[in-house]
Write a protein that holds these residues in place. Structure first.
Motif, short mmCIF file in Angstrom:
data_model
loop_
_atom_site.label_atom_id
_atom_site.label_comp_id
_atom_site.label_asym_id
_atom_site.label_seq_id
_atom_site.Cartn_x
_atom_site.Cartn_y
_atom_site.Cartn_z
N PHE A 119 82.58 43.94 4.57
CA PHE A 119 81.29 44.31 5.17
C PHE A 119 80.64 43.05 5.73
CE2 PHE A 119 82.32 47.45 1.96
CZ PHE A 119 82.07 48.64 2.62
N ASP A 120 80.36 43.08 7.03
CA ASP A 120 79.83 41.89 7.70
C ASP A 120 78.34 42.01 8.05
OD1 ASP A 120 82.51 41.29 7.64
OD2 ASP A 120 82.69 40.84 9.78
N ASP A 121 77.75 40.86 8.29
CA ASP A 121 76.43 40.70 8.92
C ASP A 121 75.23 40.94 8.00
OD1 ASP A 121 78.10 40.34 11.04
OD2 ASP A 121 77.31 41.96 12.29
N GLY A 122 75.46 41.19 6.72
CA GLY A 122 74.36 41.35 5.79
C GLY A 122 73.97 40.02 5.20
N ASN A 170 81.72 33.57 4.23
CA ASN A 170 80.79 32.88 5.13
C ASN A 170 80.95 33.45 6.54
OD1 ASN A 170 79.60 30.88 6.82
ND2 ASN A 170 80.07 29.28 5.33
N HIS A 171 79.82 33.85 7.16
CA HIS A 171 79.89 34.46 8.50
C HIS A 171 78.92 33.74 9.45
CE1 HIS A 171 81.30 37.55 11.14
NE2 HIS A 171 80.20 38.28 11.16
N THR A 172 78.69 32.45 9.17
CA THR A 172 77.82 31.53 9.94
C THR A 172 76.33 31.82 9.76
OG1 THR A 172 77.59 32.69 12.06
CG2 THR A 172 79.56 31.31 11.76
N HIS A 174 73.82 31.74 12.43
CA HIS A 174 73.15 32.50 13.50
C HIS A 174 73.98 33.64 14.09
CE1 HIS A 174 70.79 28.65 13.79
NE2 HIS A 174 69.82 29.52 13.92
N HIS A 175 75.24 33.72 13.71
CA HIS A 175 76.13 34.74 14.30
C HIS A 175 76.25 34.54 15.80
CE1 HIS A 175 78.01 38.75 14.82
NE2 HIS A 175 78.30 38.63 13.55
N TRP A 176 76.42 33.27 16.21
CA TRP A 176 76.58 32.97 17.63
C TRP A 176 78.03 33.16 18.07
CZ3 TRP A 176 73.55 27.75 17.01
CH2 TRP A 176 72.18 28.01 17.12
N PRO A 209 84.89 34.55 11.64
CA PRO A 209 84.13 34.15 12.82
C PRO A 209 83.39 35.36 13.42
CG PRO A 209 86.47 34.32 13.35
CD PRO A 209 86.35 34.59 11.88
N PRO A 210 82.13 35.20 13.79
CA PRO A 210 81.39 36.30 14.42
C PRO A 210 82.11 36.78 15.67
CG PRO A 210 79.87 34.58 13.77
CD PRO A 210 81.25 34.04 13.53
N GLY A 211 82.20 38.09 15.80
CA GLY A 211 82.87 38.68 16.97
C GLY A 211 84.37 38.41 17.01
N LEU A 263 84.07 46.53 8.46
CA LEU A 263 82.90 47.42 8.45
C LEU A 263 81.67 46.51 8.48
CD1 LEU A 263 84.37 49.51 5.56
CD2 LEU A 263 83.69 50.60 7.69
N HIS A 264 80.50 47.08 8.67
CA HIS A 264 79.27 46.29 8.72
C HIS A 264 78.19 46.89 7.82
CE1 HIS A 264 81.34 44.98 12.36
NE2 HIS A 264 80.62 43.88 12.29
N ASP A 265 77.61 46.02 6.99
CA ASP A 265 76.45 46.46 6.20
C ASP A 265 75.16 45.98 6.85
OD1 ASP A 265 77.08 43.78 5.46
OD2 ASP A 265 75.91 43.99 3.61
ZN LIG Z 1 79.55 39.78 12.45
#
Ligand SMILES: [Zn+2]
Length: 324
Positions: A119-122, A170-172, A174-176, A209-211, A263-265
């Motif tokens: 699960f990403d981005d949380g 770790n997903h950075t 700023h998610h750039w 890595p984001p994206g 997936l994304h939370d």
């Molecule tokens: Zn992401």
């Protein structure tokens, strides 16, 4: 994580001294050590945290007893080292063969039907807690790739993730997506790493890595730092907010043993993901899958390969022997 891995190995040698010194210290110190061995007690006090540990207060005088015992500087340093060592033991370390490696899936020689939900981005208010609830109900551990910005905003949600025993990546910060200098990439990864550690006590050794951008400088830096770079083999495309059946079918179609499911939370409205998750779990379980975290998946492959190597070494040795 190479440097860190070695660093901890070296610490392990010093641990003998640390243990002896700690054992010689007062009962209070031992009490503190016992508390450190419990991850749930390892929560960093935050103004907003619901998990703040109660202080040891003398009910008669109302004074904080822990403040009355003086600790010399050397002992404090030893305790601090030991504390970090215990944390490191709790979070585990990456087998060297995965350090600085990028994979979409982790194939097991046994072909055991295991899969890692990620699960990403949380952390993200609302959706992360709902996802945790579903995972807990099904007794499943997953992997959460956290972003620094929301992590700073919602530390207590990240603490819930850690308290439930999920792996954290770790997903950075700023998610750039854009190309960046090594200095910027270093900040993106190091600042997030430090905050994950401060909030959850987890020394994360996995990066996404984001994206899925592999060439903007982030992955190059993560590899230099010996992170395991976890891509994915099944993409739910939940970030495009498809219908729940589409999302479920996409995951099922792309699922395979040793796979990692994206997936994304966080990062937006994740109600479709929350709605789809129980079906994804049910259907994968019906197909015989068990759920593991990414560190568990790596450890499984590592052990299977070691076992295979030991067996082959054993059979080579016996092949060289002369039969009676
Ligand atoms: Zn992401």
């Amino acid at each position: 994580m190479g440097k860190r891995y070695l660093f901890v190995r070296r610490r392990r040698a010093r641990n003998v001294l640390a243990t002896v010194l700690a054992a010689a210290a007062s009962g209070l110190v031992l009490g503190m050590l016992l508390r450190w061995k419990q991850p749930a007690a390892e929560v960093v006090p935050l103004a907003t945290s619901q998990q703040r540990q109660p202080k040891s207060v003398d009910s008669d005088s109302g004074e904080d007893k822990t403040a009355l015992v003086p600790l010399n500087e050397g002992l404090t340093q030893v305790i601090s080292q030991l504390k970090q060592e215990v944390k490191a033991e709790l979070t585990g370390f990456l087998p060297p063969k995965f350090q600085g490696v990028t994979l979409k899936e982790v194939k097991l020689p046994s072909k055991e039907k295991v899969i890692a939900l990620t699960f990403d981005d949380g952390p993200w208010p609302g959706s992360t807690e709902k996802i945790l609830k579903i995972l807990k109900k099904n007794n499943i551990k997953a992997t959460f790739f956290m972003v620094g910005e929301p992590l700073k905003e919602y530390p207590q949600i990240a603490q819930l993730v850690a308290a439930d025993g999920h792996a954290i990546g770790n997903h950075t910060w700023h998610h750039w997506y854009h190309r960046m200098s090594e200095a910027t990439a270093a900040r993106e990864i190091n600042d997030t790493e430090a905050l994950i550690y401060k909030i959850t006590g987890v020394k994360s050794s996995i990066f996404r890595p984001p994206g899925g951008m592999l060439n903007n400088g982030l992955v190059a830096y993560a590899k230099k730092q010996k992170y395991f770079v976890a891509m994915w083999s099944a993409d739910s495309i939940d970030y495009r907010r498809p219908s729940v059946p589409t999302l479920v079918n996409k995951v099922l179609k792309e699922s395979q043993p040793g796979g990692m499911v994206l997936l994304h939370d966080g990062g937006g409205d994740r109600s479709n993901t929350v709605q789809a998750l129980p079906q994804i779990i049910d259907k994968l379980q019906n197909r015989g899958y068990k759920f593991v975290t990414i560190p568990e998946l790596l450890e499984m492959q590592n052990k299977e390969l070691q076992l295979a190597a030991a067996k082959s070494a054993g059979s080579n040795n016996s092949a060289g022997k002369i039969s009676p």
